[in-house]
Design a protein around this motif. Structure first.
Motif, PDB file in Angstrom:
ATOM      1  N   ALA A  88      -4.825  -4.606   1.556  1.00 14.12           N
ATOM      2  CA  ALA A  88      -3.826  -5.028   0.576  1.00 14.12           C
ATOM      3  C   ALA A  88      -3.161  -6.347   0.941  1.00 14.12           C
ATOM      4  CB  ALA A  88      -2.768  -3.936   0.423  1.00 14.12           C
ATOM      5  N   LEU A 109      -2.959  -1.544  -7.623  1.00 13.62           N
ATOM      6  CA  LEU A 109      -3.583  -0.973  -6.428  1.00 13.62           C
ATOM      7  C   LEU A 109      -3.654   0.548  -6.545  1.00 13.62           C
ATOM      8  CD1 LEU A 109      -4.787  -1.178  -3.631  1.00 13.62           C
ATOM      9  CD2 LEU A 109      -2.471  -1.374  -2.689  1.00 13.62           C
ATOM     10  N   LEU A 154       0.823  -1.210   0.000  1.00 18.84           N
ATOM     11  CA  LEU A 154       0.000   0.000   0.000  1.00 18.84           C
ATOM     12  C   LEU A 154       0.856   1.259   0.000  1.00 18.84           C
ATOM     13  CD1 LEU A 154      -2.698   1.428   0.110  1.00 18.84           C
ATOM     14  CD2 LEU A 154      -2.822   0.921   2.561  1.00 18.84           C
ATOM     15  N   VAL A 194      -7.780  -6.260  -6.788  1.00 14.52           N
ATOM     16  CA  VAL A 194      -6.485  -6.082  -7.435  1.00 14.52           C
ATOM     17  C   VAL A 194      -5.608  -7.291  -7.139  1.00 14.52           C
ATOM     18  CG1 VAL A 194      -6.620  -3.575  -7.282  1.00 14.52           C
ATOM     19  CG2 VAL A 194      -5.496  -4.855  -5.460  1.00 14.52           C
ATOM     20  N   ALA A 242       2.160   1.667  -3.424  1.00 15.39           N
ATOM     21  CA  ALA A 242       1.084   2.118  -4.305  1.00 15.39           C
ATOM     22  C   ALA A 242       0.799   3.599  -4.081  1.00 15.39           C
ATOM     23  CB  ALA A 242      -0.173   1.289  -4.068  1.00 15.39           C
ATOM     24  N   SER A 270      -7.376  -6.943  -2.156  1.00 15.99           N
ATOM     25  CA  SER A 270      -6.568  -7.845  -2.980  1.00 15.99           C
ATOM     26  C   SER A 270      -7.326  -9.141  -3.219  1.00 15.99           C
ATOM     27  CB  SER A 270      -5.210  -8.108  -2.326  1.00 15.99           C
ATOM     28  OG  SER A 270      -5.357  -8.474  -0.969  1.00 15.99           O
ATOM     29  N   VAL A 302      -8.887   0.307   2.033  1.00 17.40           N
ATOM     30  CA  VAL A 302      -8.077  -0.673   1.315  1.00 17.40           C
ATOM     31  C   VAL A 302      -7.728  -1.830   2.243  1.00 17.40           C
ATOM     32  CG1 VAL A 302      -5.914  -1.047   0.061  1.00 17.40           C
ATOM     33  CG2 VAL A 302      -7.097   1.161  -0.123  1.00 17.40           C
TER      34      VAL A 302
END
Length: 240
Positions: free
Chosen positions: A136, A186, A73, A178, A76, A160, A134
Motif C-alpha cells: 500500500a 484498497l 492498509l 489502487v 482499509a 498502489s 498487499v
C-alpha cells in the motif's frame, strides 16, 4: 547508472540531463526456494499463528515506515473486516514506527484481527500462505521485491499505483492497482479477491508466469552481462 525500475531511470535521466545510454533499468532478480503447495503452506501458517482453519489472510510484508502505507492498509481492513468476517490482517516486518502501529491497532475496533508479526528472516512462508498480498505504499517505490516475491509464490497481489509498481502490475491481469492512500478502493480490491478466489488464482498464475520469464536472477544476470558487453564494445570502438 543502473536502476531497478523504468520510472527511476526516467527520473534520473530528466533530473540530471543524462543521455539515454548513461542510465539503464534492470530490476533485481528473484531467487525463490522450493515451497510447499499453497494449501499446505497456508495450513502451516495458520497453525504457526494460532488462527482458525477458515481464516482468510491478507497482509503486507515490508519494513514498517509511514510511506509504506500500512496506516492506509489498516484503515482499509477496518472497512473490509465487517464484510469478510473470516479475514485477518498480517503486518510482517519491523521498523521505526512499530510502536505507532501497535497503538493504532490497540485502538481499532478490529484490532484483535490485526497481527503485528514483526521482522522475519524468511518471508516466503507468508507469501506462499496468504490469500492476498498487499503493498500500500504512497511513494518512493521502485519495482518492489515484495511484489515480485508474492507473485513468484503464487499469491494474488494488490498494489498502489505509485513508483515502479505499475511496471509489474497490469491491472486485472497480473494483479490489481489502487489509488495510493485510498483506503476505500484498497478495501474493495481485497474484498474482490477474497470473494472471488478463482479470479485471484488467475491473477496469481498470470503474475507467476511473468515473473518466471522476466524477473528471475538468471534474467537479471543476462541483462547485466549484455550491458557490460555493450559498454566494453563502445569503449573499444572509441580506442580504435
Amino acid at each position: 547508472v543502473v536502476t531497478t525500475a523504468e520510472m527511476i531511470r526516467r527520473n534520473l535521466q530528466d533530473t540530471f540531463a543524462l543521455g539515454a545510454q548513461k542510465v539503464s533499468s534492470i530490476p533485481t532478480g528473484v531467487v525463490a526456494p522450493d515451497m510447499p503447495f499453497r494449501p499446505e503452506a497456508k495450513r502451516r501458517l495458520l497453525q504457526r499463528l494460532g488462527l482458525p482453519s477458515k481464516a482468510l489472510l491478507v497482509g503486507q510484508v515490508s519494513v514498517l515506515r509511514s510511506w509504506k502505507g500500512q496506516y492506509v492498509l489498516i484503515n482499509a481492513f477496518e472497512r473490509l473486516a465487517p464484510l469478510v468476517p473470516e479475514s485477518v490482517l498480517l503486518l510482517v516486518g519491523g521498523g521505526p514506527v512499530r510502536d505507532d502501529y501497535a497503538r493504532r491497532i490497540r485502538n481499532s475496533p478490529v484490532g484483535h484481527r490485526i497481527l503485528l508479526v514483526g521482522h522475519q528472516e524468511n518471508v516466503w512462508s507468508f507469501f506462499r500462505g496468504m490469500d492476498v498480498a498487499v503493498l500500500a505504499s504512497t511513494r518512493n517505490e521502485g519495482i518492489p521485491q515484495a511484489g515480485l516475491q508474492a507473485m513468484f509464490a503464487g499469491c494474488p497481489f494488490v498494489g498502489s499505483d505509485v513508483g515502479g509498481i505499475p511496471e509489474i502490475v497490469k491491472h486485472e491481469h497480473t494483479g490489481l492497482l489502487v489509488r495510493p492512500g485510498d483506503a476505500d478502493t484498497l478495501a474493495a480490491a481485497m474484498e474482490r479477491v477474497l470473494r472471488h478466489p478463482e479470479f485471484g488464482a488467475l491473477l496469481a498464475q498470470n503474475a507467476q508466469d511473468m515473473v518466471r520469464t522476466t524477473f528471475t536472477m538468471e534474467h537479471m544476470g543476462h541483462r547485466m552481462e549484455s550491458l557490460f558487453q555493450g559498454l566494453v564494445a563502445t569503449a573499444k570502438s572509441k580506442r580504435d
